[in-house]
Design an enzyme around this catalytic site. Structure first.
Site, mmCIF file in Angstrom:
data_model
loop_
_atom_site.group_PDB
_atom_site.id
_atom_site.type_symbol
_atom_site.label_atom_id
_atom_site.label_comp_id
_atom_site.label_asym_id
_atom_site.label_seq_id
_atom_site.Cartn_x
_atom_site.Cartn_y
_atom_site.Cartn_z
ATOM 1 N N GLU A 1 0.796 -1.235 0.000
ATOM 2 C CA GLU A 1 0.000 0.000 0.000
ATOM 3 C C GLU A 1 0.828 1.285 0.000
ATOM 4 O O GLU A 1 0.796 2.063 0.961
ATOM 5 C CB GLU A 1 -0.957 0.017 1.198
ATOM 6 C CG GLU A 1 -1.899 -1.161 1.261
ATOM 7 C CD GLU A 1 -2.994 -0.987 2.314
ATOM 8 O OE1 GLU A 1 -3.019 0.052 2.989
ATOM 9 O OE2 GLU A 1 -3.829 -1.900 2.444
ATOM 10 N N GLU B 1 -5.499 -8.598 1.237
ATOM 11 C CA GLU B 1 -6.061 -8.255 2.554
ATOM 12 C C GLU B 1 -7.535 -7.968 2.363
ATOM 13 O O GLU B 1 -7.931 -7.285 1.425
ATOM 14 C CB GLU B 1 -5.436 -6.978 3.151
ATOM 15 C CG GLU B 1 -4.062 -7.150 3.707
ATOM 16 C CD GLU B 1 -3.503 -5.843 4.308
ATOM 17 O OE1 GLU B 1 -4.282 -4.974 4.754
ATOM 18 O OE2 GLU B 1 -2.276 -5.721 4.312
HETATM 19 C C1 FCB Z 1 -4.320 -1.954 5.667
HETATM 20 C C2 FCB Z 1 -2.946 -2.330 6.156
HETATM 21 C C3 FCB Z 1 -2.940 -3.330 7.265
HETATM 22 C C4 FCB Z 1 -4.068 -3.104 8.236
HETATM 23 C C5 FCB Z 1 -5.381 -2.957 7.524
HETATM 24 C C6 FCB Z 1 -6.576 -2.769 8.423
HETATM 25 O O1 FCB Z 1 -4.291 -0.682 5.125
HETATM 26 O O2 FCB Z 1 -2.165 -2.828 5.111
HETATM 27 O O3 FCB Z 1 -1.677 -3.296 7.882
HETATM 28 O O4 FCB Z 1 -3.792 -2.044 9.058
HETATM 29 O O5 FCB Z 1 -5.318 -1.891 6.631
#
Ligand code: FCB
Length: 456
Positions: free
Chosen positions: A169, A365
């Site tokens: 990210e 994620e």
């Molecule tokens: C993302 C991050 C991760 C976590 C989630 C909720 O942006 O990559 O580390 O904090 O959000």
């Protein structure tokens, strides 16, 4: 568990199913590594809401076998984790810490022994403090530092780790770190944020090249992409710019289309982009073998001013050049204030596949924070179970519609240090009590176990 079985019946053979974590959020043991910008940021009072710092986190380094057992007990076939750069190279460049590399040997070998394919991330936001002192990601040398680090990790792990992402990210590093200032290093300098975005993408390209040269089979990148929803006609031009700053600037660089013209125009009073060079653009377009997408929520915007309460990370300050916009998430929302809207995950995957054709995608994620209630009979996080059910289904919808989706990782294995929110926001499928370090699987863990183990 009929719902779990219906979902697992849709999952193709060989689909990657795992859970994700990151170094700073779970490791603890900060005294055995170099310092990072997140240590410095968290140590400054007021930056992390509950004052949490890197220790103990989930004390993971003292629980590696137990934690990997929990993960393999879920029936997962993959584990996404990140390496701490200052654990591997404490000063950021130069001397390598053998014991630091040894930590990741234990994680990688332990994962492989349990049938878990490791997906490593080189940089999940914990830049060595020593490099921040030299200018951090704003430095024109940053790509060299990163490439050296990528080379060290690549050489050491290429025989065992096929999937390595350069950055997690970069949008967050650039815009939460340098524009909104709510993440390390806590700068509020929109011009710097745009330069950091660019330098991160150039560094990623160098990292991809270094990993490949070291023999890593599948170097990739992880972006947080989402769908921007315009609630009214008036906001459409602004939502297009938000889409540009959130999604297109990354995908256009990767696809060798340069910085989008509308973004150059929208940010012209902030920067002249004179730091962009043709060599840099070519490097940022270095081919990746896969793209990870971290998806949590859509970004819903409107022109009317409306107070929607706190929505972590959704605010005009994170989009340089954007003003007069309201962020209007609908209910239901998670504890982060984020709207729950699974169709936007399908849409994000479809849009990304069309903007960056030919690159296999993973959801790297996806998950939700809720204020869990611990009862004598367990942690019955039905809201998180529903979130996973709808979002895994939405990811599979994209696959059904032709997206080359190769896998799905839930965020996160544990309740952990949620950055500036500290322990106050819990994303885990396994509860962790920071004081006792007791791990307790929630119902969502049992639900994912049902999906993962029947899909294999
Ligand atoms: C993302 C991050 C991760 C976590 C989630 C909720 O942006 O990559 O580390 O904090 O959000």
């Amino acid at each position: 568990m009929k719902r779990a079985q219906e979902i697992s019946a849709r999952i193709p053979h060989n689909f990657t199913l795992g859970v994700a974590t990151s170094s700073w959020q779970i490791e603890g043991s900060s005294s055995s590594r170099g310092k990072s910008i997140w240590d410095d940021f968290a140590e400054t009072p007021g930056n992390v809401v509950d004052g949490a710092t890197a220790d103990p986190a989930c004390d993971h380094l003292n629980h590696i076998p137990e934690d990997l057992d929990l993960l393999s007990g879920l029936g997962a076939n993959a584990y996404r984790f990140s390496l701490s750069w200052p654990r591997v190279i404490p000063e950021g460049t130069g001397k390598i810490s053998r014991s630091g590399l040894g930590v990741y040997d234990r994680i990688v070998d332990g994962a492989l022994e349990r049938g878990l394919t490791p997906f490593a991330t080189l940089y999940h936001w914990d830049l060595p403090s020593a490099l921040q002192e030299k200018g951090g990601w704003l430095s024109p040398d940053s790509h060299q530092w990163f490439s050296e680090y990528a080379h060290v990790v690549g050489e050491h792990f290429a025989d065992r780790v096929e999937h390595v992402a350069t950055l997690n990210e970069p949008w967050v590093s650039a815009f939460l770190g340098y524009a909104a200032g709510i993440h390390a290093p806590g700068e509020q300098n929109p011009a710097a944020s745009l330069e950091v975005f660019y330098r991160l993408m150039v560094a990623s390209g160098h990292g991809i090249r270094a990993l490949r040269a070291a023999g890593v089979k599948n170097p990739g990148l992880v972006l947080n992409l989402t769908t921007i929803i315009a609630e009214d006609e008036d906001i459409v031009p602004t939502s297009t710019i938000i889409d540009g700053l959130q999604n297109r600037i990354f995908l256009d660089l990767l696809a060798n289309r340069g910085i989008p013209d509308d973004i150059v125009a929208a940010t012209s009073s902030i920067t002249d982009w004179s730091f962009v060079t043709s060599e840099g653009l070519a490097m940022a377009a270095e081919p990746i073998t896969w793209l990870g997408i971290n998806y949590y929520t859509p970004t819903r915007v409107a022109s009317l001013s409306k107070n929607a309460g706190k929505i972590v990370g959704q605010d005009a300050s994170v989009y340089p050049g954007v003003s007069n916009v309201s962020f209007v998430p609908r209910s239901p929302r998670t504890a982060m204030g984020w709207e729950i809207h699974a169709p936007s995950l399908t849409q994000t995957l479809l849009t990304t596949a069309s903007r960056l054709p030919g690159v296999p995608l993973y959801v790297t994620e996806n998950g939700a924070a809720f204020d869990d209630t611990v009862t004598e009979t367990g942690i019955h996080d039905e809201n998180r179970v529903d979130y996973y059910a709808s979002h895994i289904s939405a990811a599979l919808d994209a696959l059904d519609q032709g997206v080359d989706l190769r896998g799905y990782f839930a965020w996160s294995l544990f309740d952990n240090l949620e950055w500036a929110e500290g322990w106050t926001k819990r994303f885990g499928i396994i509860r962790v009590d920071a004081w006792s370090q007791i791990r307790t699987p929630k119902d969502s863990a049992l639900f994912l176990r049902e999906i993962f183990s029947t899909a294999r």
